[in-house]
Design an enzyme around this catalytic site. Structure first.
Site, short mmCIF file in Angstrom:
data_model
loop_
_atom_site.label_atom_id
_atom_site.label_comp_id
_atom_site.label_asym_id
_atom_site.label_seq_id
_atom_site.Cartn_x
_atom_site.Cartn_y
_atom_site.Cartn_z
CG ASP A 1 -2.33 0.50 0.87
OD1 ASP A 1 -2.45 1.71 0.60
OD2 ASP A 1 -3.28 -0.29 0.87
CG HIS B 1 -5.31 3.76 0.52
ND1 HIS B 1 -4.95 2.43 0.41
CD2 HIS B 1 -6.53 3.87 -0.05
CE1 HIS B 1 -5.92 1.77 -0.21
NE2 HIS B 1 -6.89 2.62 -0.51
CB SER C 1 -8.92 0.10 -0.56
OG SER C 1 -8.32 0.26 -1.81
#
Length: 278
Positions: free
Chosen positions: A17, A49, A222
């Protein structure tokens, strides 16, 4: 209930990520970190994120007195930064991360690879190299869980490497219909039905990378993916001898049919209680 006794302890999860912020909810469980973007040695996340994904998967809720706890709050985290501060990355960095996992999986006890990262592709050749890389991890026995991507709702909108027929591909159960219907759907170039299953991913509260408080809200496939990855960590703590194919079949057996087309919902919505009872 039985599953409450499991935390994922002893199970390592690699998260590809934007990196990871050393959030209080991770305590001392960030076992490994490698930065393929800027090659900095210490864990960081200049986007947020990756930290959010890691919180859903592995946060222990320490900063919220247990209110916002992840699925596997005892598992070991290996964070591989393959995306920059804007959430962009290269196929080369992702492939390097795959090779790194291959070389370091024993050291960090990695059993699961969470890929809340995806790329669109115009031709089959463009995606083949990513698919080949991710399937080499699967063939090595790792449980690879990948996002379906947020390019839906058109057919054939699952991103790579989630379009691999081998890996476990997760869409968002609450982003399949209506205005928020962005969850990627199949079929793939090979006419494989995808995603494999769906899990909640809309407006999820999880760890933030500093700044405006310990937690934040994000949406997308996600966020759905680490729900499944975390549950798999609990299952592998419960029964370490399970193979990735057996795990995949257990997810299929325990999913709840939502009454939607197979290329939209996969086998159905992830049912944690049913999965852990298998």
């Amino acid at each position: 209930m039985e599953q409450l006794s499991y935390t994922g302890k002893g199970v390592g999860v690699a998260i590809l990520d934007t990196g990871i912020y050393p959030h209080r909810d991770f305590q001392n469980r960030i076992k490994g970190f490698y930065d393929f973007v800027s090659h900095r040695p210490v864990p960081y996340d200049d986007n947020g994120h990756g930290t959010h994904v890691a919180g859903i998967l592995a946060g222990d809720g320490a900063a919220s007195q247990g209110r916002y706890k992840g699925m596997a709050p005892g598992c070991g985290i290996t964070a591989l930064k393959v995306l920059d501060r804007y959430g962009n990355g290269s196929k080369e960095n992702v492939l390097q991360a795959f090779r790194w996992i291959f070389e370091n999986k024993e050291k960090y006890r990695i059993r699961i690879v969470n890929i809340s990262v995806g790329t669109t592709y115009r031709t089959k050749n463009e995606q083949d190299i990513l698919i080949c890389g991710v399937e080499s991890l699967w063939d090595e026995g790792l449980v690879v869980v990948a996002a379906a991507g947020n390019q839906g709702p058109e057919p054939g909108s699952v991103t790579a490497p989630g379009c691999s027929k081998k890996v476990i591909t997760v869409g968002s159960s609450d982003m399949l219909t209506g205005k928020s219907a962005v969850s990627g759907r199949g079929p793939t170039f090979e006419c494989v039905c995808k995603p494999d299953l769906v899990a909640p991913g809309n407006k999820v509260i999880s760890c933030s990378a500093g700044g405006s408080g310990p937690y934040g809200i994000k949406s997308g496939t996600s966020m759905s993916t680490p729900v499944v990855s975390g549950a798999v960590a609990l299952m592998l703590e419960k029964n370490p001898m399970l193979t990735n194919v057996e795990i995949k079949m257990m997810l299929r057996e325990s999913a709840d049919d939502m009454g939607l087309p197979r290329n939209q919902q996969g086998w159905g919505k992830f049912n944690f209680e049913k999965f852990m009872r298998l």
